[in-house]
Design a protein around this motif. Structure first.
Motif, mmCIF file in Angstrom:
data_model
loop_
_atom_site.group_PDB
_atom_site.id
_atom_site.type_symbol
_atom_site.label_atom_id
_atom_site.label_comp_id
_atom_site.label_asym_id
_atom_site.label_seq_id
_atom_site.Cartn_x
_atom_site.Cartn_y
_atom_site.Cartn_z
ATOM 1 N N HIS A 65 0.861 -1.195 0.000
ATOM 2 C CA HIS A 65 0.000 0.000 0.000
ATOM 3 C C HIS A 65 0.891 1.237 0.000
ATOM 4 C CE1 HIS A 65 -2.902 3.000 1.120
ATOM 5 N NE2 HIS A 65 -2.466 3.115 2.360
ATOM 6 N N HIS A 67 0.916 4.507 1.229
ATOM 7 C CA HIS A 67 0.136 5.189 2.255
ATOM 8 C C HIS A 67 0.065 6.696 2.010
ATOM 9 C CE1 HIS A 67 -1.148 5.654 6.611
ATOM 10 N NE2 HIS A 67 -0.833 6.897 6.261
ATOM 11 N N TRP A 108 4.827 7.148 2.775
ATOM 12 C CA TRP A 108 5.568 5.896 2.914
ATOM 13 C C TRP A 108 4.779 4.768 2.301
ATOM 14 C CZ3 TRP A 108 4.484 2.326 7.352
ATOM 15 C CH2 TRP A 108 3.341 2.690 8.078
ATOM 16 N N HIS A 110 3.916 0.413 2.674
ATOM 17 C CA HIS A 110 4.004 -0.718 3.607
ATOM 18 C C HIS A 110 3.140 -1.872 3.126
ATOM 19 C CE1 HIS A 110 0.023 0.134 5.492
ATOM 20 N NE2 HIS A 110 0.364 1.409 5.515
ATOM 21 N N HIS A 112 0.239 -4.468 3.175
ATOM 22 C CA HIS A 112 -1.123 -4.287 3.694
ATOM 23 C C HIS A 112 -1.833 -5.625 3.719
ATOM 24 C CE1 HIS A 112 -4.723 -2.193 4.866
ATOM 25 N NE2 HIS A 112 -4.219 -1.007 4.617
ATOM 26 N N HIS A 447 -7.278 6.153 9.512
ATOM 27 C CA HIS A 447 -6.637 6.443 8.218
ATOM 28 C C HIS A 447 -7.634 6.217 7.087
ATOM 29 C CE1 HIS A 447 -3.941 6.447 4.843
ATOM 30 N NE2 HIS A 447 -3.977 5.145 4.673
ATOM 31 N N HIS A 449 -8.009 5.812 3.016
ATOM 32 C CA HIS A 449 -7.310 5.572 1.751
ATOM 33 C C HIS A 449 -7.900 6.471 0.655
ATOM 34 C CE1 HIS A 449 -5.329 1.412 2.474
ATOM 35 N NE2 HIS A 449 -5.670 1.909 3.652
ATOM 36 N N HIS A 506 -9.698 2.934 8.238
ATOM 37 C CA HIS A 506 -9.484 2.020 9.364
ATOM 38 C C HIS A 506 -8.565 2.597 10.402
ATOM 39 C CE1 HIS A 506 -5.339 0.878 8.089
ATOM 40 N NE2 HIS A 506 -5.796 1.102 6.879
ATOM 41 N N HIS A 508 -5.250 2.643 12.304
ATOM 42 C CA HIS A 508 -3.910 2.233 11.878
ATOM 43 C C HIS A 508 -3.132 1.535 12.994
ATOM 44 C CE1 HIS A 508 -0.566 2.190 9.073
ATOM 45 N NE2 HIS A 508 -1.340 2.753 8.167
#
Ligand code: C2O
Length: 543
Positions: A65, A67, A108, A110, A112, A447, A449, A506, A508
């Motif tokens: 993902h 972010h 960044w 990461h 997912h 968070h 998206h 969601h 985080h």
């Protein structure tokens, strides 16, 4: 196109595989990208196109993902597993392709899926497009500072045990700066992160909180920090001795090396908004070493706030403002009041329950046979998800009533469902996020998206619908992709749903994500070709 001739294509290949590392006196196998921990940096200019070929040679399912990236008309590249794609299974690959538009600063990337982002993460640095400059003096050097958590145990096992038993898993074994615990942890001294500085120069620290489950305070001994950007949006310069970052947050600060030449610690430790029985209270350290200072001299530690210092955290979170004024939409099309918090499900006759987390009492269950975006694109939601995510909680909620736990009723016992909120293309959505704090007294970093949102107001107690608007910042609110909804408090956010597709929202804290503290927006197609969901790329992984 308006991107101009200068926009470039930045291409990377991410080989995801096992890596052996030494941490806290032990040798461990972790999952890492290109054998690097933290993973490779992606550096782009605003307007560039990013192409990342992800090759999965690890034993686990993987997704990546990006972010905070808007993913305008590229939702298939967003990355959350079973939301916008099925995972890339071992031995398979997928190419993520997207454009970076209208954001500058630090983001960044990461993993997912599961808890793999504990070690599968890295920075995404967005410079101004060529010919433009920062709204602050050009720093001598830019320095990524990735804060994280280190687990001695295999994080995938930690997660599945936590989910199966429905009890909180153990805490991590260390906090880290650029994946190193620092010299206050056992066997870590040699590998402490070190930044060499020259007196009189200015450094841009690009700080990311990549930790799985903890907010972190950060400060530097003998120096104050000036915040200039957060979540890849410029802020009015804000001078402070201490930062707080929730998981998912990024904060860019200027550090002027104006202290006597010596060695100083930069340090981070957990901010936990209430007393919890056990957690790692050790400070992770890095060293700032001035040119000419003796490399043997003992660094000084900065005075970090106590782990439960909510006033300091709240002051920082509420003091940031956007650099430039914004045209915040004043008319709201979708007005939602959403509780966030922990509760229970699967209660047995003997009174034992599993822990669940929910938004408006809907505890989100991830699908497993397809992704929500695929089901949405195929017009085949039946049996996968329903579009009845509630706009209001099932019961009136009074946080300030101390007897509330006697009859929290439907706010506490929840069900696992897959519900999305359907909104029209271009709708302005306002959400009051109210922290229930019925079970587990803590902040929830929420968070979103696919969008940034304006943070209009934040406060404690019950959100008062009648008075809340008086406190709204409609002029220069901070623009974020993650908001730490305070314990026993609330935040009001607003965003324009200008991107068709399915967008996850969601907590985080990964432990809460697994328990269901999540929902998704289904943004319908708009009338023009620029507002329609494009078909999936041919190499999109299938379930
Ligand atoms: Cu940084 Cu859905 O996550």
């Amino acid at each position: 196109m308006s991107f101009g001739a200068q926009a470039a294509v930045v291409e990377h290949t991410f080989h995801v595989g096992n890596k052996i590392v030494n941490r806290l006196c032990e040798e461990r196998t972790i999952v890492a990208v290109n054998n690097k921990f933290p993973g490779p940096f992606i550096k782009v200019h605003e307007g560039d196109t990013v192409i990342v070929h992800v090759v999965n040679s690890s034993p686990y399912n993987i997704t990546i993902h990006w972010h905070g990236v808007f993913q305008l008309l590229t939702p298939w590249a967003d990355g959350p597993s079973y939301i916008t794609q099925c995972p890339i299974s071992p031995g398979h690959s997928y190419t993520y392709k997207f454009k970076i538009v209208d954001q500058e600063g630090t983001l960044w990337w990461h993993a997912h899926v599961s808890w793999l982002r504990a070690t599968v993460y890295g920075g995404l640095i967005i410079h101004p497009r060529l010919g433009r400059s920062y709204p602050f003096p050009k720093p001598h050097k830019e320095v990524p500072i990735l804060l994280g958590e280190w687990w001695n145990a295999n994080v995938v096992d930690v997660e599945s045990v936590g989910l199966a038993l429905g009890v909180p898993p153990n805490n991590s074994d260390a906090f880290t700066i650029n994946a190193r615990p620092g010299d206050l942890y056992p066997c870590s001294k040699k590998h402490t992160y070190k930044l060499k500085v020259v007196q009189g120069e200015t450094y841009l620290l690009r700080i990311v909180n990549a930790a799985l489950n903890n907010q972190l305070f950060f400060s530097v001994a003998g120096h104050s920090l000036t915040v200039v950007a957060a979540d890849a949006g410029y802020t009015k310069p804000y001078k402070t001795d201490v930062l707080v970052l929730a998981p998912g947050h990024t904060t860019d600060v200027l550090l002027v090396a104006d202290a006597p030449p010596a060695r100083y610690y930069m340090a981070a430790r957990a901010y936990i908004s209430a007393v919890v029985p056990s957690f790692d209270n050790t400070i992770t350290t890095g060293i700032i070493e001035y040119e000419g200072a003796s490399s043997k001299s003992t660094p000084t530690l900065p005075p970090l706030p106590a782990f439960n210092d909510t006033p300091t955290a709240h002051k920082f979170y509420t003091s940031l403002k956007s650099l430039e004024p914004h045209k915040v939409p004043l008319t709201v099309d979708e007005s939602m009041f959403v509780t966030v918090g922990l509760g229970f499900y699967d209660c047995l006759a003997n009174g034992t329950c599993k822990i669940a987390a929910s938004m408006n009492n809907a505890s989100f269950e991830f699908p497993s046979k397809t992704s929500l975006l695929q089901a949405h694109f195929d017009g085949a939601a039946a049996g996968i998800y329903t579009a009845d995510f509630p706009d209001t909680p099932p019961t009136v909620f009074d946080y300030t009533n101390q007897t509330r736990t006697l009859n929290p009723g439907p706010l506490i016992v929840t069900e696992r469902v897959t519900k999305v909120k359907r909104v029209k293309f271009g709708a302005t959505v306002e959400m009051v996020l109210q922290n229930t704090a019925l079970v587990g007294i803590e902040n929830h970093p929420i968070h979103l998206h696919g969008f940034n949102f304006y943070v209009l107001a934040q406060g404690f107690g019950n959100y008062n619908t009648k008075e809340g608007w008086r406190k709204f910042n409609l002029v220069d609110p901070q623009v974020r992709n993650t908001i730490a909804v305070p314990t026993g408090g609330w935040a009001v956010i607003r965003f324009v749903a200008n991107n068709p597709g399915i967008w996850l929202m969601h907590c985080h804290l990964d432990v809460h994500l697994g328990w269901g503290l999540s929902m998704a927006f289904e943004v319908e197609d708009g009338p023009t070709i620029e507002s329609k969901l494009p078909p999936p790329p041919v190499d999109l992984p299938r379930c």
